[in-house]
Design a protein around this motif. Structure first.
Motif, PDB file in Angstrom:
ATOM      1  N   ASP A  43      25.782 -46.201 -27.312  1.00  0.00           N
ATOM      2  CA  ASP A  43      25.707 -44.843 -27.822  1.00  0.00           C
ATOM      3  C   ASP A  43      27.017 -44.112 -27.492  1.00  0.00           C
ATOM      4  N   ASP A  45      27.614 -40.994 -27.094  1.00  0.00           N
ATOM      5  CA  ASP A  45      27.414 -39.947 -26.088  1.00  0.00           C
ATOM      6  C   ASP A  45      27.383 -40.525 -24.676  1.00  0.00           C
ATOM      7  N   VAL A  46      26.827 -41.719 -24.540  1.00  0.00           N
ATOM      8  CA  VAL A  46      26.812 -42.378 -23.232  1.00  0.00           C
ATOM      9  C   VAL A  46      28.234 -42.752 -22.819  1.00  0.00           C
ATOM     10  N   THR A  49      30.004 -39.525 -21.721  1.00  0.00           N
ATOM     11  CA  THR A  49      29.532 -39.117 -20.397  1.00  0.00           C
ATOM     12  C   THR A  49      30.073 -40.057 -19.316  1.00  0.00           C
ATOM     13  N   GLY A  50      30.078 -41.346 -19.598  1.00  0.00           N
ATOM     14  CA  GLY A  50      30.605 -42.319 -18.640  1.00  0.00           C
ATOM     15  C   GLY A  50      32.087 -42.120 -18.369  1.00  0.00           C
TER      16      GLY A  50
END
Length: 157
Positions: A43, A45-46, A49-50
Motif C-alpha cells: 500500500d 500509504d504504508v 508512513t514507513g
C-alpha cells in the motif's frame, strides 16, 4: 591531543546530519505520495508512513549519538559503557552506509560518511576507556601537582 573540540565537532556534525536525514526522508515520502505507486503490492500509504518513521527513528538515533558526544565534550570525560557501545554502532553504521553510498551516490557521499565515522572513532579513541585515568588535555588547566622529573607527584609530609 585536544579531545574536547573533537567530541564537540562530532556532536555538531551528527546533529546536522540528523536534520539532513529527516529532510531526506521527508523528500522521499513526498515523492512516494505524488507517485502513488505500489511496490510488490504494498500500500502506498504504508510506504509513505514507513519512510517518515524511518527518517524519524534514524534522526533520533543520530541525535542521541550527538548528545553522548556533546556530554563527553562538555564534561571532559569519557562516555560510559552504553555510550561507547552507542558510538561504536554509530561508527559501524556510517561505515556500512558509506560502502553502500559509494555505489549509489558517488565518492562525495562516501567521503562525507567516512569523515563522520572518523570523527566518531577519533573521539572514542581520544577519550580512551571510561575507567582509565585521563591524560592531560591541552585545553585543561595546568596541573600544579607535578614538580619532579618524569611527572612524579610530591607526597604530603
Amino acid at each position: 591531543m585536544n579531545r574536547r573540540p573533537i567530541a564537540l565537532t562530532a556532536a555538531v556534525v551528527l546533529f546536522a546530519q540528523a536534520v539532513g536525514v529527516v529532510l531526506l526522508h521527508g523528500v522521499l515520502a513526498a515523492i512516494l505520495s505524488n507517485q502513488r505507486m505500489s511496490l510488490a503490492g504494498l500500500d502506498p500509504d504504508v510506504m509513505i508512513t514507513g519512510t517518515w518513521v524511518m527518517g524519524g527513528v534514524f534522526g533520533a538515533y543520530l541525535v542521541l549519538c550527538g548528545a553522548v558526544l556533546l556530554r563527553a565534550g562538555v564534561r571532559r570525560s569519557a562516555p560510559g559503557r552504553w555510550g561507547r557501545v552507542l558510538l561504536i554502532t554509530c561508527a559501524v553504521t556510517h561505515a556500512v552506509l558509506g560502502a553502500v553510498l559509494v555505489g549509489l551516490s558517488g565518492w562525495a557521499a562516501f567521503t562525507w560518511m567516512m569523515v563522520v565515522m572518523g570523527l566518531v572513532v577519533l573521539s572514542l579513541i581520544a577519550y580512551g576507556a571510561p575507567g582509565a585515568p585521563a591524560a592531560a588535555d591541552t585545553d585543561d588547566r595546568p596541573d600544579d601537582r607535578t614538580d619532579g622529573p618524569a611527572g612524579e607527584v610530591p607526597q604530603p609530609a
